[in-house]
Design a protein around this motif. Structure first.
Motif, mmCIF file in Angstrom:
data_model
loop_
_atom_site.group_PDB
_atom_site.id
_atom_site.type_symbol
_atom_site.label_atom_id
_atom_site.label_comp_id
_atom_site.label_asym_id
_atom_site.label_seq_id
_atom_site.Cartn_x
_atom_site.Cartn_y
_atom_site.Cartn_z
ATOM 1 N N LYS A 80 27.253 64.216 157.147
ATOM 2 C CA LYS A 80 27.996 66.071 157.309
ATOM 3 C C LYS A 80 28.370 65.161 157.598
ATOM 4 N N LYS A 81 29.540 66.359 157.963
ATOM 5 C CA LYS A 81 31.266 66.247 157.949
ATOM 6 C C LYS A 81 31.227 65.584 159.400
ATOM 7 N N GLY A 82 32.576 65.220 159.664
ATOM 8 C CA GLY A 82 32.452 63.751 161.029
ATOM 9 C C GLY A 82 31.931 65.205 162.320
ATOM 10 N N GLY A 95 34.308 77.831 156.467
ATOM 11 C CA GLY A 95 34.751 77.728 155.336
ATOM 12 C C GLY A 95 34.418 76.956 154.284
ATOM 13 N N LEU A 96 34.838 76.467 153.092
ATOM 14 C CA LEU A 96 34.934 75.437 152.418
ATOM 15 C C LEU A 96 34.920 73.643 152.600
ATOM 16 N N VAL A 97 36.421 74.021 153.964
ATOM 17 C CA VAL A 97 36.274 72.378 154.361
ATOM 18 C C VAL A 97 35.496 72.330 155.518
ATOM 19 N N LEU A 103 25.154 76.528 151.399
ATOM 20 C CA LEU A 103 26.301 77.538 151.711
ATOM 21 C C LEU A 103 27.423 76.839 151.381
ATOM 22 N N HIS A 104 27.893 76.086 151.068
ATOM 23 C CA HIS A 104 28.628 75.192 151.064
ATOM 24 C C HIS A 104 29.158 75.179 149.250
ATOM 25 N N ASP A 105 27.860 74.749 148.569
ATOM 26 C CA ASP A 105 28.039 75.016 146.944
ATOM 27 C C ASP A 105 27.955 76.571 146.491
ATOM 28 N N ILE A 157 54.235 80.043 149.626
ATOM 29 C CA ILE A 157 53.193 78.949 148.625
ATOM 30 C C ILE A 157 52.106 79.936 148.752
ATOM 31 N N ILE A 158 51.415 78.949 148.799
ATOM 32 C CA ILE A 158 50.282 79.361 149.358
ATOM 33 C C ILE A 158 49.486 80.883 149.392
ATOM 34 N N CYS A 159 50.042 81.537 150.385
ATOM 35 C CA CYS A 159 50.048 83.010 150.898
ATOM 36 C C CYS A 159 50.099 84.001 149.105
ATOM 37 N N GLU A 306 49.572 72.795 154.916
ATOM 38 C CA GLU A 306 49.624 71.374 155.296
ATOM 39 C C GLU A 306 49.826 70.443 155.374
ATOM 40 N N THR A 307 48.624 69.862 154.183
ATOM 41 C CA THR A 307 48.474 68.808 153.753
ATOM 42 C C THR A 307 49.778 68.464 153.034
ATOM 43 N N THR A 308 49.955 69.616 151.735
ATOM 44 C CA THR A 308 51.223 69.319 151.274
ATOM 45 C C THR A 308 52.249 68.820 151.762
ATOM 46 N N GLY A 387 35.811 61.291 157.971
ATOM 47 C CA GLY A 387 34.943 60.931 159.202
ATOM 48 C C GLY A 387 33.277 61.392 158.599
ATOM 49 N N ARG A 388 32.583 61.091 159.100
ATOM 50 C CA ARG A 388 31.340 61.351 158.726
ATOM 51 C C ARG A 388 29.766 60.425 159.715
ATOM 52 N N ILE A 389 29.661 62.019 160.023
ATOM 53 C CA ILE A 389 27.854 61.197 160.501
ATOM 54 C C ILE A 389 26.894 60.943 159.305
ATOM 55 N N PHE A 446 42.695 57.019 147.904
ATOM 56 C CA PHE A 446 42.006 58.085 147.927
ATOM 57 C C PHE A 446 42.575 58.949 148.892
ATOM 58 N N PRO A 447 43.701 60.093 148.174
ATOM 59 C CA PRO A 447 44.151 60.438 149.547
ATOM 60 C C PRO A 447 43.820 61.986 149.119
ATOM 61 N N PHE A 448 43.087 62.132 147.928
ATOM 62 C CA PHE A 448 42.296 64.116 147.870
ATOM 63 C C PHE A 448 40.907 63.730 148.950
ATOM 64 N N GLY A 449 40.198 62.269 148.705
ATOM 65 C CA GLY A 449 39.382 62.042 149.402
ATOM 66 C C GLY A 449 38.420 61.718 148.350
ATOM 67 N N LEU A 452 31.749 64.742 145.836
ATOM 68 C CA LEU A 452 31.229 66.688 146.061
ATOM 69 C C LEU A 452 32.523 66.890 147.116
ATOM 70 N N ARG A 453 32.426 66.156 148.110
ATOM 71 C CA ARG A 453 33.693 67.452 148.992
ATOM 72 C C ARG A 453 35.271 66.697 149.062
ATOM 73 N N GLY A 454 35.361 66.101 147.943
ATOM 74 C CA GLY A 454 36.599 66.298 147.844
ATOM 75 C C GLY A 454 37.334 67.526 147.512
ATOM 76 N N CYS A 455 39.465 67.032 147.294
ATOM 77 C CA CYS A 455 39.766 67.974 147.553
ATOM 78 C C CYS A 455 39.708 68.879 146.155
ATOM 79 N N ILE A 456 39.620 70.339 146.305
ATOM 80 C CA ILE A 456 39.355 71.213 145.512
ATOM 81 C C ILE A 456 40.946 71.547 145.391
HETATM 82 C C1 HEM Z 1 48.725 66.470 148.954
HETATM 83 C C2 HEM Z 1 47.378 67.897 149.451
HETATM 84 C C3 HEM Z 1 46.468 67.598 150.060
HETATM 85 C C4 HEM Z 1 46.464 67.106 150.630
HETATM 86 C C5 HEM Z 1 46.536 65.144 150.220
HETATM 87 C C6 HEM Z 1 44.606 66.669 150.471
HETATM 88 C C7 HEM Z 1 43.604 65.510 151.118
HETATM 89 C C8 HEM Z 1 42.072 66.151 150.958
HETATM 90 C C9 HEM Z 1 41.111 65.089 151.586
HETATM 91 C C10 HEM Z 1 40.849 63.697 151.762
HETATM 92 C C11 HEM Z 1 39.945 66.065 151.476
HETATM 93 C C12 HEM Z 1 38.361 66.349 151.802
HETATM 94 C C13 HEM Z 1 37.876 65.818 153.285
HETATM 95 C C14 HEM Z 1 36.792 64.925 153.603
HETATM 96 O O1 HEM Z 1 36.345 64.928 152.747
HETATM 97 O O2 HEM Z 1 36.122 65.340 154.693
HETATM 98 C C15 HEM Z 1 40.431 67.518 151.479
HETATM 99 C C16 HEM Z 1 40.051 69.061 151.086
HETATM 100 C C17 HEM Z 1 39.911 70.352 150.670
HETATM 101 N N1 HEM Z 1 41.464 70.597 150.512
HETATM 102 FE FE1 HEM Z 1 42.236 69.092 150.392
HETATM 103 N N2 HEM Z 1 44.170 67.712 150.189
HETATM 104 C C18 HEM Z 1 45.424 68.601 149.955
HETATM 105 C C19 HEM Z 1 46.438 70.206 149.322
HETATM 106 C C20 HEM Z 1 45.040 70.835 149.864
HETATM 107 C C21 HEM Z 1 45.628 72.082 148.296
HETATM 108 C C22 HEM Z 1 47.244 72.713 148.579
HETATM 109 C C23 HEM Z 1 44.720 72.968 149.171
HETATM 110 C C24 HEM Z 1 44.006 74.626 148.745
HETATM 111 C C25 HEM Z 1 44.999 75.215 147.793
HETATM 112 C C26 HEM Z 1 43.245 71.694 149.359
HETATM 113 C C27 HEM Z 1 41.808 72.458 149.640
HETATM 114 C C28 HEM Z 1 40.960 71.952 150.006
HETATM 115 C C29 HEM Z 1 39.290 72.176 150.411
HETATM 116 C C30 HEM Z 1 39.024 73.370 150.905
HETATM 117 C C31 HEM Z 1 39.164 71.219 150.874
HETATM 118 C C32 HEM Z 1 37.328 71.142 150.935
HETATM 119 C C33 HEM Z 1 36.501 71.048 149.772
HETATM 120 C C34 HEM Z 1 34.961 70.598 150.062
HETATM 121 O O3 HEM Z 1 34.788 70.618 151.036
HETATM 122 O O4 HEM Z 1 34.920 70.932 149.195
HETATM 123 N N3 HEM Z 1 43.835 70.756 149.878
HETATM 124 N N4 HEM Z 1 41.833 67.309 150.847
#
Ligand code: HEM
Length: 509
Positions: A80-82, A95-97, A103-105, A157-159, A306-308, A387-389, A446-449, A452-456
């Motif tokens: 599960k999440k850290g 929420g989704l994060v 609930l997540h699905d 932009i996101i708004c 914030e990430t972007t 992080g994960r537990i 893996f900047p986006f993970g 299943l929990r990778g960045c949508i």
């Molecule tokens: C450079 C930009 C971004 C980076 C580096 C990034 C990175 C990540 C990473 C690493 C995760 C996975 C976290 C984990 O496994 O614990 C994640 C999840 C997520 N990100 Fe991003 N993200 C970015 C942009 C965005 C944007 C633009 C959105 C929405 C418009 C977004 C929405 C989400 C959501 C909703 C999750 C949770 C997904 C889930 O658990 O199903 N992210 N992101």
């Protein structure tokens, strides 16, 4: 080296090596002070998998792409999440994060249509327009904090993309300020006695964070109620056919809620008429109360900007340090603009195009810009660790990781690993050839993970990042203001500690 430890009466646990000889409190202090270097040093010294204690918590640092793949992809159900994200629940809600399991699905099914390729493409015009608008407001020779500019831009932009909402400057300022106070406060909550301090509301930091939390709530609930008024008279008989193509996330969530409420009322009155007590079994009718819509929105607003913004801040910083790379990007942009001009002359384009901006159609030609962004997220991954537990005892490599242990996988550490990257500290966008990408293990980058929990939002972020870089660099060169100390501030994302000041020079003379 293996360490065998008798930590409980029944269990003999074989721990991987790690700085176990250092007092847990000392590592905790190091970790709180400088988490990135603490992880980096541990990984360098102890290799693919190491163990240590943070306070009383067993912690495993995983630094091998195959192991990371195992955790994030094949065995994700065992984690599960850290704890950091558990803390974030306090303001992100469910929420989704932060949500887990079913609930997540179900939440993912609701959100997914807003991230399909056609929908992502439709956000392109917002991304290009907002970037050009911001850069038009800048003044030649002035000094900006590029981090603040990128936070404001990606937030706007996101708004607009998710809620079709133009946040006015005052609201945006209030939101980002309240968000930054809440973020700082979350760090404090991770302190060993953070939760104790948190229960004393008269402490100034506690009071300040509660006020900030309230500001975030007010802004989001106002948005929800304003939109409700707008859709009051909208016909909802066909809400299920209202495709995500022609609406925004907020409207879709509220129309679905309204349709569900109407159906509920109709059902109730039918049931009353028949005077039977059969309960409505369809739980979706009670789904999406305002609180859940609030959680979706706040999650998207926060995860989606914030990430972007950090990715872009570090990219502009790196570009300012590498004039030869800047030159290559501007050549790429100029050739696109030249093509637009040529097409204009031959009369094949519409007026919109002649307004000079880089749009979604140009993305396939922005190959070098994409490499620059990719390389920047290698050196400065906006999410620097995941992080994960562990839910149940888990076998990884030669070890069994006990239930309830924390595991960390750090992009920052892995992305600078010399086993996968030649000269890893060098900013070298040219390393990203197709050949290199083919041979790189999936989770060495893996900047986006992933899984299943990778960045949508990954495709959204790539498109947004490339469009912002190109539309800004079309007009501006940035010079790093001298005598600044650029320091990392690793929270959940990787911010620069005190922003980054840049002097602007117009490229359009
Ligand atoms: C450079 C930009 C971004 C980076 C580096 C990034 C990175 C990540 C990473 C690493 C995760 C996975 C976290 C984990 O496994 O614990 C994640 C999840 C997520 N990100 Fe991003 N993200 C970015 C942009 C965005 C944007 C633009 C959105 C929405 C418009 C977004 C929405 C989400 C959501 C909703 C999750 C949770 C997904 C889930 O658990 O199903 N992210 N992101």
């Amino acid at each position: 080296m293996l360490v065998v430890c008798c930590s409980s009466m029944e269990k003999n646990i074989k721990y991987p090596s790690g700085p176990t000889s250092i007092l847990p409190a000392k590592i905790l202090r190091k970790f709180l002070h400088d988490p990135i270097n603490t992880f980096n040093n541990i990984a360098k010294k102890y290799g693919d998998i190491s163990h240590f204690k943070l306070a009383r918590q067993d912690v495993y640092l995983i630094n091998n792409p195959d192991y990371i793949e195992q955790v994030l992809i094949y065995d994700h159900h065992n984690f599960k999440k850290g704890k950091r994200l558990q803390t974030a629940k306090r303001f992100l809600g469910e929420g989704l994060v932060t949500s887990e399991g079913e609930l997540h699905d179900s939440q993912k099914r609701v959100i997914h249509p807003f991230f399909l390729p056609k929908k992502i493409s439709s956000y392109g015009s917002i991304m290009s327009k907002y970037s050009v608008d911001v850069s038009r407001q800048w003044i030649d020779g002035s000094i900006i904090d590029i981090h603040k500019e990128m936070i404001d831009l990606t937030f706007a932009i996101i708004c607009k993309s998710m809620m079709n909402y133009d946040m006015d400057t005052k609201e945006a300022e209030q939101f980002t300020k309240a968000f930054s106070i809440t973020k700082e406060y979350s760090k404090r909550l991770q302190h060993p006695i953070g939760h104790v301090l948190d229960s004393i509301p008269i402490l100034p930091k506690v009071a300040q964070s509660r006020k900030a939390g309230q500001t975030l709530e007010n802004i989001v609930y106002n948005l929800i109620s304003d939109r409700k008024k707008m859709i009051q008279d909208q016909d909802i008989s066909d809400v299920n056919n209202l495709k995500s193509d022609n609406t925004d996330l907020l409207t879709k969530l509220l129309l679905t809620q309204k349709a569900n409420e109407t159906t509920n009322l109709e059902n109730q009155s039918k049931n009353n008429q028949k005077n039977n007590n059969i309960k409505n079994q369809d739980t979706s009718y009670s789904a999406l109360p305002d609180k859940q819509i609030r959680d979706h929105l706040i999650t998207m607003l926060i995860a989606g900007h914030e990430t972007t913004a950090n990715a872009l801040t570090w990219t502009f910083y790196l570009i300012s340090q590498h004039p030869e790379i800047e030159k290559k990007i501007t050549q790429e942009i100029e050739s696109i603009l030249q093509n637009q001009k040529d097409e204009d002359k031959s009369g094949t384009t519409d007026n919109q195009k002649s307004k000079k901006s880089i749009t979604v159609k140009d993305l396939p030609k922005l190959k070098y810009t994409e490499k620059v962004l990719r390389e920047s997220m290698r050196l400065y991954p906006p999410v620097w660790s995941i992080g994960r537990i562990v839910k149940e005892d888990y076998d990884l490599g030669d070890y069994t990781i006990p239930k309830d242990s924390a595991i960390f996988m750090s992009q920052y550490v892995m992305h600078r690993d010399s086993r996968f990257y030649e000269d890893p500290e060098l900013f070298n966008p040219d390393r990203w050839t197709d050949e290199f990408k083919r041979h790189l293990p999936r989770f060495a980058y893996f900047p986006f993970g992933g899984g299943l929990r990778g960045c949508i939002g990954e495709p959204f972020a790539w498109q947004e990042g490339i469009l912002i870089i190109s539309n800004i660099m079309m007009s501006w060169t940035m010079k790093l203001v001298p005598n600044q100390r650029i320091k990392l501030d690793p929270g959940i994302t990787l911010n620069p500690k005190k922003g980054i000041k840049m002097e602007l020079h117009s490229r359009v003379k």
